[in-house]
Motif scaffolding. Structure first.
Motif, PDB file in Angstrom:
ATOM      1  N   THR A 148       0.929  -1.422  -0.071  1.00 44.75           N
ATOM      2  CA  THR A 148       0.048   0.141  -0.252  1.00 44.75           C
ATOM      3  C   THR A 148       0.584   1.620  -0.391  1.00 44.75           C
ATOM      4  OG1 THR A 148      -2.184  -0.880   1.405  1.00 44.75           O
ATOM      5  CG2 THR A 148      -1.100   1.193   1.166  1.00 44.75           C
ATOM      6  N   ALA A 149       1.214   1.349   1.294  1.00 44.31           N
ATOM      7  CA  ALA A 149       3.103   2.788   0.488  1.00 44.31           C
ATOM      8  C   ALA A 149       3.417   2.790  -0.742  1.00 44.31           C
ATOM      9  CB  ALA A 149       4.495   2.255   2.077  1.00 44.31           C
ATOM     10  N   PHE A 150       4.021   1.515  -1.343  1.00 43.67           N
ATOM     11  CA  PHE A 150       4.394   1.676  -2.792  1.00 43.67           C
ATOM     12  C   PHE A 150       3.528   2.333  -3.465  1.00 43.67           C
ATOM     13  CE2 PHE A 150       5.819   0.556  -6.466  1.00 43.67           C
ATOM     14  CZ  PHE A 150       7.161   0.318  -6.443  1.00 43.67           C
ATOM     15  N   SER A 151       2.467   2.069  -3.439  1.00 47.92           N
ATOM     16  CA  SER A 151       1.136   1.927  -4.326  1.00 47.92           C
ATOM     17  C   SER A 151       1.091   3.451  -4.115  1.00 47.92           C
ATOM     18  CB  SER A 151       0.625   1.331  -4.495  1.00 47.92           C
ATOM     19  OG  SER A 151      -0.962   1.917  -5.169  1.00 47.92           O
ATOM     20  N   LEU A 152       0.420   4.491  -3.005  1.00 49.40           N
ATOM     21  CA  LEU A 152       1.043   5.807  -2.655  1.00 49.40           C
ATOM     22  C   LEU A 152       2.189   6.658  -3.079  1.00 49.40           C
ATOM     23  CD1 LEU A 152      -0.952   5.261   0.820  1.00 49.40           C
ATOM     24  CD2 LEU A 152      -1.768   5.984  -1.256  1.00 49.40           C
ATOM     25  N   ALA A 153       3.184   5.991  -3.346  1.00 47.57           N
ATOM     26  CA  ALA A 153       4.567   6.866  -3.330  1.00 47.57           C
ATOM     27  C   ALA A 153       4.391   6.802  -4.933  1.00 47.57           C
ATOM     28  CB  ALA A 153       5.910   5.893  -2.242  1.00 47.57           C
ATOM     29  N   LEU A 154       3.572   5.726  -5.828  1.00 49.85           N
ATOM     30  CA  LEU A 154       4.319   5.570  -7.100  1.00 49.85           C
ATOM     31  C   LEU A 154       3.040   6.872  -7.615  1.00 49.85           C
ATOM     32  CD1 LEU A 154       5.430   4.550  -9.962  1.00 49.85           C
ATOM     33  CD2 LEU A 154       2.620   2.367  -9.553  1.00 49.85           C
ATOM     34  N   ARG A 155       2.120   6.797  -7.206  1.00 51.56           N
ATOM     35  CA  ARG A 155       0.702   7.761  -7.422  1.00 51.56           C
ATOM     36  C   ARG A 155       1.245   8.895  -7.124  1.00 51.56           C
ATOM     37  NH1 ARG A 155      -4.464   5.689  -4.222  1.00 51.56           N
ATOM     38  NH2 ARG A 155      -4.393   3.042  -5.246  1.00 51.56           N
ATOM     39  N   ARG A 156       2.177   9.543  -6.346  1.00 47.95           N
ATOM     40  CA  ARG A 156       2.733  10.831  -6.603  1.00 47.95           C
ATOM     41  C   ARG A 156       3.815  10.742  -6.562  1.00 47.95           C
ATOM     42  NH1 ARG A 156       2.028   9.153  -0.251  1.00 47.95           N
ATOM     43  NH2 ARG A 156       4.280   8.703  -0.723  1.00 47.95           N
ATOM     44  N   ALA A 157       4.600   9.704  -7.198  1.00 45.11           N
ATOM     45  CA  ALA A 157       6.054  10.117  -8.150  1.00 45.11           C
ATOM     46  C   ALA A 157       4.929  10.064  -9.388  1.00 45.11           C
ATOM     47  CB  ALA A 157       6.234   8.460  -8.600  1.00 45.11           C
ATOM     48  N   LEU A 158       4.051   9.579  -9.933  1.00 42.00           N
ATOM     49  CA  LEU A 158       3.396   9.929 -11.475  1.00 42.00           C
ATOM     50  C   LEU A 158       2.640  10.995 -11.953  1.00 42.00           C
ATOM     51  CD1 LEU A 158       1.179   6.150 -12.425  1.00 42.00           C
ATOM     52  CD2 LEU A 158       4.339   7.203 -13.482  1.00 42.00           C
ATOM     53  N   ALA A 159       2.816  11.982 -10.461  1.00 43.11           N
ATOM     54  CA  ALA A 159       2.232  13.443 -10.659  1.00 43.11           C
ATOM     55  C   ALA A 159       3.151  14.367 -11.584  1.00 43.11           C
ATOM     56  CB  ALA A 159       1.619  13.684  -9.084  1.00 43.11           C
ATOM     57  N   TYR A 160       4.834  13.960 -10.581  1.00 40.15           N
ATOM     58  CA  TYR A 160       5.756  14.933 -11.592  1.00 40.15           C
ATOM     59  C   TYR A 160       6.243  14.128 -12.897  1.00 40.15           C
ATOM     60  CZ  TYR A 160       4.443  17.517  -7.424  1.00 40.15           C
ATOM     61  OH  TYR A 160       3.586  17.989  -5.826  1.00 40.15           O
ATOM     62  N   ARG A 161       6.257  13.961 -13.986  1.00 38.92           N
ATOM     63  CA  ARG A 161       6.429  13.257 -14.654  1.00 38.92           C
ATOM     64  C   ARG A 161       7.879  14.372 -15.917  1.00 38.92           C
ATOM     65  NH1 ARG A 161       1.073  11.283 -18.601  1.00 38.92           N
ATOM     66  NH2 ARG A 161      -0.117  10.292 -16.137  1.00 38.92           N
ATOM     67  N   THR A 162       8.067  15.128 -15.175  1.00 38.11           N
ATOM     68  CA  THR A 162       9.114  15.621 -15.592  1.00 38.11           C
ATOM     69  C   THR A 162      10.834  15.509 -14.597  1.00 38.11           C
ATOM     70  OG1 THR A 162       8.431  17.757 -16.198  1.00 38.11           O
ATOM     71  CG2 THR A 162      10.712  17.985 -16.048  1.00 38.11           C
ATOM     72  N   ASN A 163       9.748  15.121 -13.074  1.00 38.82           N
ATOM     73  CA  ASN A 163      11.129  14.063 -12.540  1.00 38.82           C
ATOM     74  C   ASN A 163      11.030  13.429 -13.454  1.00 38.82           C
ATOM     75  OD1 ASN A 163      10.976  16.839 -10.902  1.00 38.82           O
ATOM     76  ND2 ASN A 163       9.620  16.016  -9.431  1.00 38.82           N
ATOM     77  N   LEU A 164      10.579  12.317 -13.571  1.00 36.79           N
ATOM     78  CA  LEU A 164      10.840  10.930 -14.584  1.00 36.79           C
ATOM     79  C   LEU A 164      11.890  11.004 -15.237  1.00 36.79           C
ATOM     80  CD1 LEU A 164       9.947   7.742 -13.852  1.00 36.79           C
ATOM     81  CD2 LEU A 164       8.373   8.901 -16.011  1.00 36.79           C
ATOM     82  N   PHE A 165      11.975  12.173 -16.340  1.00 32.75           N
ATOM     83  CA  PHE A 165      12.416  12.541 -17.338  1.00 32.75           C
ATOM     84  C   PHE A 165      13.846  12.024 -17.252  1.00 32.75           C
ATOM     85  CE2 PHE A 165      15.000  15.249 -20.359  1.00 32.75           C
ATOM     86  CZ  PHE A 165      15.086  14.308 -21.311  1.00 32.75           C
ATOM     87  N   PHE A 166      14.066  13.485 -15.912  1.00 34.01           N
ATOM     88  CA  PHE A 166      15.415  13.059 -15.791  1.00 34.01           C
ATOM     89  C   PHE A 166      15.839  12.300 -14.948  1.00 34.01           C
ATOM     90  CE2 PHE A 166      14.110  18.179 -16.049  1.00 34.01           C
ATOM     91  CZ  PHE A 166      15.708  18.679 -16.710  1.00 34.01           C
ATOM     92  N   ASP A 167      15.099  11.627 -13.720  1.00 34.11           N
ATOM     93  CA  ASP A 167      15.595  10.581 -13.524  1.00 34.11           C
ATOM     94  C   ASP A 167      16.354   9.326 -13.708  1.00 34.11           C
ATOM     95  OD1 ASP A 167      15.752  11.598 -10.441  1.00 34.11           O
ATOM     96  OD2 ASP A 167      12.972  10.720 -10.228  1.00 34.11           O
ATOM     97  N   VAL A 168      15.562   9.629 -15.091  1.00 32.34           N
ATOM     98  CA  VAL A 168      15.773   8.079 -16.388  1.00 32.34           C
ATOM     99  C   VAL A 168      16.749   8.362 -16.822  1.00 32.34           C
ATOM    100  CG1 VAL A 168      14.750   7.067 -18.611  1.00 32.34           C
ATOM    101  CG2 VAL A 168      13.791   7.188 -16.844  1.00 32.34           C
ATOM    102  N   LEU A 169      17.053  10.204 -17.243  1.00 33.89           N
ATOM    103  CA  LEU A 169      18.737  10.681 -17.305  1.00 33.89           C
ATOM    104  C   LEU A 169      19.614  10.170 -16.932  1.00 33.89           C
ATOM    105  CD1 LEU A 169      19.786  11.911 -19.797  1.00 33.89           C
ATOM    106  CD2 LEU A 169      19.157  14.765 -18.711  1.00 33.89           C
TER     107      LEU A 169
END
Length: 260
Positions: free
Chosen positions: A9-30
């Motif tokens: 459940t904790a991971f699911s909530l964290a995933l939802r929060r992370a997907l709300a900031y997709r720009t951060n996802l791009f830079f983390d992948v980079l």
């Protein structure tokens, strides 16, 4: 199973929060690509001058680097967020919120905050492992895959135990923060344990078991499982986990809390 559901459940909530900031996802992948590329580039430079590094070929090193990247990604996803300010929580009394919950307080305090985006590093590590196995022309047997998976999980457990044990020293020395030391020791896992001198090799096998975290899983995937290695990894994981639990229990006797 209750703890597993709680962590899920904790991971699911964290995933939802992370997907709300997709720009951060791009830079983390980079960033993950740059870090992994730097590691592979370093190995490429080494093997441009030699065919073997302490008995490890280029393909075997790729498997090792991939394993290191995968387990580091898992650690950054599941453990690092909860441990980032663990010592601060001990110092300022914020552990109270976990002690009042009807679940294991040690797991709640250290393992219920996650960074799902960091899984990118783990995925890239898996890709590098596949490339290394292809370079070696090896198709691991189901037993080798099972052994590698088991040792990888044990390595993650050892990483958790050593991190928590060092952070828990804040119960006795509130200003002490050994997180940097743990991170520096973790970096030794980028390379096979065989390249280090005898005394450092012993240190990285028993005091801070980098060998169990990366070298042994990689060897198992390449050569197949070795019963002695598997048993040693289990002993180390159980020993470090028991030691960390004891340190936590002793530390809780000194903890006063924010409301005390």
């Amino acid at each position: 199973m209750r703890i597993v559901r709680l962590l899920g459940t904790a991971f699911s909530l964290a995933l939802r929060r992370a997907l709300a900031y997709r720009t951060n996802l791009f830079f983390d992948v980079l960033l993950a690509l740059v870090q992994l590329g730097a590691s592979i580039g370093t190995i490429g430079i080494v093997f441009s001058q030699t065919g073997l590094l302490a008995g490890w070929s280029a393909g075997q090193m790729l498997v090792l680097i991939g394993t290191y990247s995968l387990i580091t990604g898992l650690r950054a996803t599941l453990l690092d967020p909860g441990l980032a300010d663990f010592s601060d929580q001990i110092r300022d009394g914020r552990l109270d919120v976990y002690l009042l919950q009807p679940a294991n307080s040690l797991l709640l305090a250290t393992s219920t905050r996650h960074a799902p985006v960091a899984l990118v590093q783990g995925v890239l590590g898996a890709v590098v492992i596949i490339l290394g196995l292809r370079e070696l022309a090896i198709v691991p047997s189901p037993v080798a895959l099972a052994g590698w998976s088991f040792l990888t999980l044990l390595g993650l457990l050892i990483g958790w135990a050593t991190s928590v044990a060092l952070a828990s020293l804040a119960f006795w020395a509130p200003r002490l923060n050994l997180g940097v030391l743990h991170g520096a020791a973790w970096e030794f896992g980028r390379y096979p344990i065989d390249i280090y001198g005898r005394w450092l090799r012993q240190l990285l096998t028993f005091a801070f078991p980098v060998a169990a975290i990366t070298t042994w899983p990689a060897q198992t995937l390449i050569y197949g499982p070795d019963l002695g290695t598997m048993l040693m990894a289990v002993v180390l994981a159980v020993g470090f986990t028991a030691g960390t639990t004891l340190v936590w229990q002793l530390g809780m006797r000194r903890y006063t809390g924010a409301t005390s």
